[in-house]
Write a protein that holds these residues in place. Sequence first.
Motif, short mmCIF file in Angstrom:
data_model
loop_
_atom_site.label_atom_id
_atom_site.label_comp_id
_atom_site.label_asym_id
_atom_site.label_seq_id
_atom_site.Cartn_x
_atom_site.Cartn_y
_atom_site.Cartn_z
N ARG A 45 40.37 25.99 52.00
CA ARG A 45 40.80 25.99 53.40
C ARG A 45 41.29 24.60 53.80
N VAL A 46 42.47 24.57 54.36
CA VAL A 46 43.04 23.30 54.83
C VAL A 46 42.24 22.77 56.01
N SER A 47 41.67 23.66 56.81
CA SER A 47 40.88 23.24 57.98
C SER A 47 39.69 22.39 57.56
N THR A 48 39.17 22.64 56.37
CA THR A 48 38.07 21.83 55.86
C THR A 48 38.58 20.51 55.30
N ALA A 49 39.72 20.57 54.62
CA ALA A 49 40.23 19.39 53.91
C ALA A 49 40.83 18.34 54.83
N LYS A 50 41.41 18.76 55.95
CA LYS A 50 42.16 17.81 56.78
C LYS A 50 41.28 16.73 57.41
N LEU A 51 39.96 16.95 57.44
CA LEU A 51 39.04 15.96 58.00
C LEU A 51 38.75 14.82 57.02
N ALA A 52 39.14 14.99 55.75
CA ALA A 52 38.82 14.01 54.72
C ALA A 52 39.75 12.80 54.81
N ASP A 53 39.28 11.67 54.27
CA ASP A 53 40.11 10.45 54.25
C ASP A 53 41.26 10.58 53.27
N LYS A 54 41.05 11.34 52.19
CA LYS A 54 42.08 11.51 51.17
C LYS A 54 42.02 12.94 50.67
N ILE A 55 43.19 13.48 50.34
CA ILE A 55 43.28 14.86 49.88
C ILE A 55 43.99 14.89 48.53
N VAL A 56 43.43 15.66 47.61
CA VAL A 56 44.03 15.86 46.28
C VAL A 56 44.35 17.35 46.13
N LEU A 61 45.40 20.30 43.50
CA LEU A 61 45.43 20.64 42.08
C LEU A 61 46.19 21.93 41.85
N ASP A 62 46.86 21.99 40.71
CA ASP A 62 47.53 23.23 40.29
C ASP A 62 47.52 23.26 38.76
N GLU A 63 46.83 24.25 38.21
CA GLU A 63 46.72 24.44 36.76
C GLU A 63 46.22 23.18 36.07
N GLY A 64 45.21 22.55 36.67
CA GLY A 64 44.56 21.40 36.05
C GLY A 64 45.26 20.08 36.23
N ARG A 65 46.33 20.04 37.02
CA ARG A 65 47.07 18.79 37.25
C ARG A 65 47.10 18.47 38.75
N ILE A 66 47.19 17.19 39.06
CA ILE A 66 47.35 16.77 40.45
C ILE A 66 48.83 16.85 40.80
N VAL A 67 49.15 17.69 41.79
CA VAL A 67 50.55 17.82 42.21
C VAL A 67 50.85 16.99 43.46
N GLU A 68 49.81 16.74 44.25
CA GLU A 68 49.97 15.92 45.45
C GLU A 68 48.65 15.25 45.77
N GLN A 69 48.71 14.06 46.35
CA GLN A 69 47.52 13.43 46.89
C GLN A 69 47.91 12.42 47.97
N GLY A 70 47.00 12.26 48.92
CA GLY A 70 47.25 11.36 50.05
C GLY A 70 46.45 11.81 51.26
N THR A 71 46.74 11.23 52.41
CA THR A 71 46.05 11.62 53.64
C THR A 71 46.70 12.90 54.19
N HIS A 72 46.03 13.49 55.15
CA HIS A 72 46.56 14.70 55.78
C HIS A 72 47.95 14.44 56.37
N GLN A 73 48.11 13.33 57.08
CA GLN A 73 49.37 13.01 57.73
C GLN A 73 50.49 12.80 56.72
N CYS A 74 50.17 12.05 55.64
CA CYS A 74 51.19 11.77 54.61
C CYS A 74 51.65 13.05 53.92
N LEU A 75 50.71 13.92 53.62
CA LEU A 75 51.05 15.15 52.93
C LEU A 75 51.83 16.11 53.83
N MET A 76 51.55 16.08 55.13
CA MET A 76 52.32 16.91 56.05
C MET A 76 53.76 16.41 56.13
N GLU A 77 53.91 15.10 56.13
CA GLU A 77 55.25 14.51 56.19
C GLU A 77 56.02 14.74 54.90
#
Length: 593
Positions: A546-557, A559-575
């Motif tokens: 759930r994104v509602s749980t993740a958006k409160l975190a300082d950093k978000i990672v 994952l897709d099929e064992g690889r990191i496809v995106e990481q950063g803060t909620h604001q950065c990832l939205m942008e």
Amino acid sequence: MKSLKRLNKYFRRYKFYLVTGTFFIILSNIFAIIPAQIIRHSFNLVKEAIGLYWSFNGLSSQSFIYEIFASCILFYGILIVVMALLRGLFLFLMRQTIIVMSRHVEYDQKNEIFQHYQSLPLSFYRKNNTGDLMARIAEDVSKVRMYVGPAVMYFINLVTLFVMVIGYMLAVNVELTVYVLLPLPLLSVSIYYVNNIINKRSEEIQRSLSNLSVMVQEAFSGIRVLKAFVRENDSTEKFTQESNNYWRKSLDLSNVNALFFPLIMALVGLSTIITVYVGGLQVMKGNITTGNIAEFVIYVNMLTWPVTSLGWVTSLAQRAAASQQRINEFLDIQTDIISKKNEKPALRGDIRFDNVHFVYPDSGIEALKGISFEVKAGESLAILGTTGSGKSTIAALIGRMYDPAQGGITIDEHNIKDLNVQYLRSQMAYVPQDVFLFSDTVRNNIAFGADKISEEVIQQAIDDADLRENLSRFPEGLDTKIGERGITLSGGQKQRVSIARAIVLNPKVLVLDDCLSAVDTKTENIILNNLQRIMKDKTSVIISHRVSTAKLADKIVILDEGRIVEQGTHQCLMEANGFYKELYDKQLNLDEV
């Protein structure tokens, strides 16, 4: 039999019981042999006294001879009773030493196996089912105990009795001894053969009973599903089939058991007949007395059970060897989750993954591929991804349930492999995705991870996990028994109890593995707001879908099929308008609907 060498350490540990028990066996056999010799003297006395008694027929001294004869027989009778009581005493002491030794060995071995089980990594439990683990610590250890106790005791008894009795029988008359002993090897071989059949059929019955128990357990555990799909009749039919199978195997065993004692009695009777016939011939030749015949009959009966037990003891030893081999298979497995340095530094909670690859050893599935991220002490990291993307694997690696195949994991610049494993885990609290609660009270489940915990801390954890309202509806509040695996609680209630269990530990690192999936959005928001306060100054790893749980975190990672496809803060990832933004929009629209 090589597998039984593992038991030598127990024999050395409890050698006092073994040596003392052997001494009592020898004494009990001595007091078993003496009555046979008393009976020989009694028979000879009767034969001689009767002739002497009638030779004084009509004389006054005849009554005097009778009194002497009667007093001697009474004395012999009392002596036999005393010998029997002494033998019974030493038989009791024999069992109180050797059988008690076997119970000590059983206790020690079960503790050793259980402790070893707990030291093994999760990969061991993924490859072996619970039923097999239980069978080795219960049934296999019981079979080993039968070897350490009864088998050893009866074997020592057999050896000592044979040496004492047969040595004396040969000294009396060699020919009679040979004839008397002829049926005994046949008896031992027959018992061995019959006992093997009994053991084989007993094991078939045990397997059938196990299948029956598993079927019944599954039926009762899944009674809701059975009723929902109207499969009661089908379940009853399967139970009847298994029950009939168990019934047939039990009858087969009863048929074999019916031959057991008649076979023993027939061969014992044959030995007795041979003793009387050959002994009678020897008496007519003047080689022995009638008392010797009575004595030999007693010796034959004394040797019957030890010889009979030889086949049984051999069978016990074979079964124990097979069971010990099964036990050794698991005892020889050593955990690879060890720490050579055993460091116990004060941890802040900086966690870093550096190009981590991980392959599950049992399935060969590559769960993580080059994962790298860092979360500072006091920060929170959210990990999102689809099912099977490797989120829970990261949680398992942080707690060092597994070691990565490649790459490194550090905490406060310490390689996780250098830290003492128990110390590392004691600094963390883990809320698993698959919640497990013990069949105990709510209070004891919440306080499970701590040795001592105050009532105030428990009450605060209940409030933080939004469990207060539910507890008010429980019949006994915190002291309510929640049943096996927490079956009396709903999925959301179980997750909240699990969260409270983690909160009370006040850990340096808090790992939440999709622990809010079973609660509604309102409850999730309450718990998340409480967790924001709790996670302050703590390193938190929040795994969720759930994104509602993740958006409160300082950093978000992401994952897709064992690889990191995106990481950063909620604001950065939205942008960035990527995978995270797409997932956020989908869940936002779903919530609005």
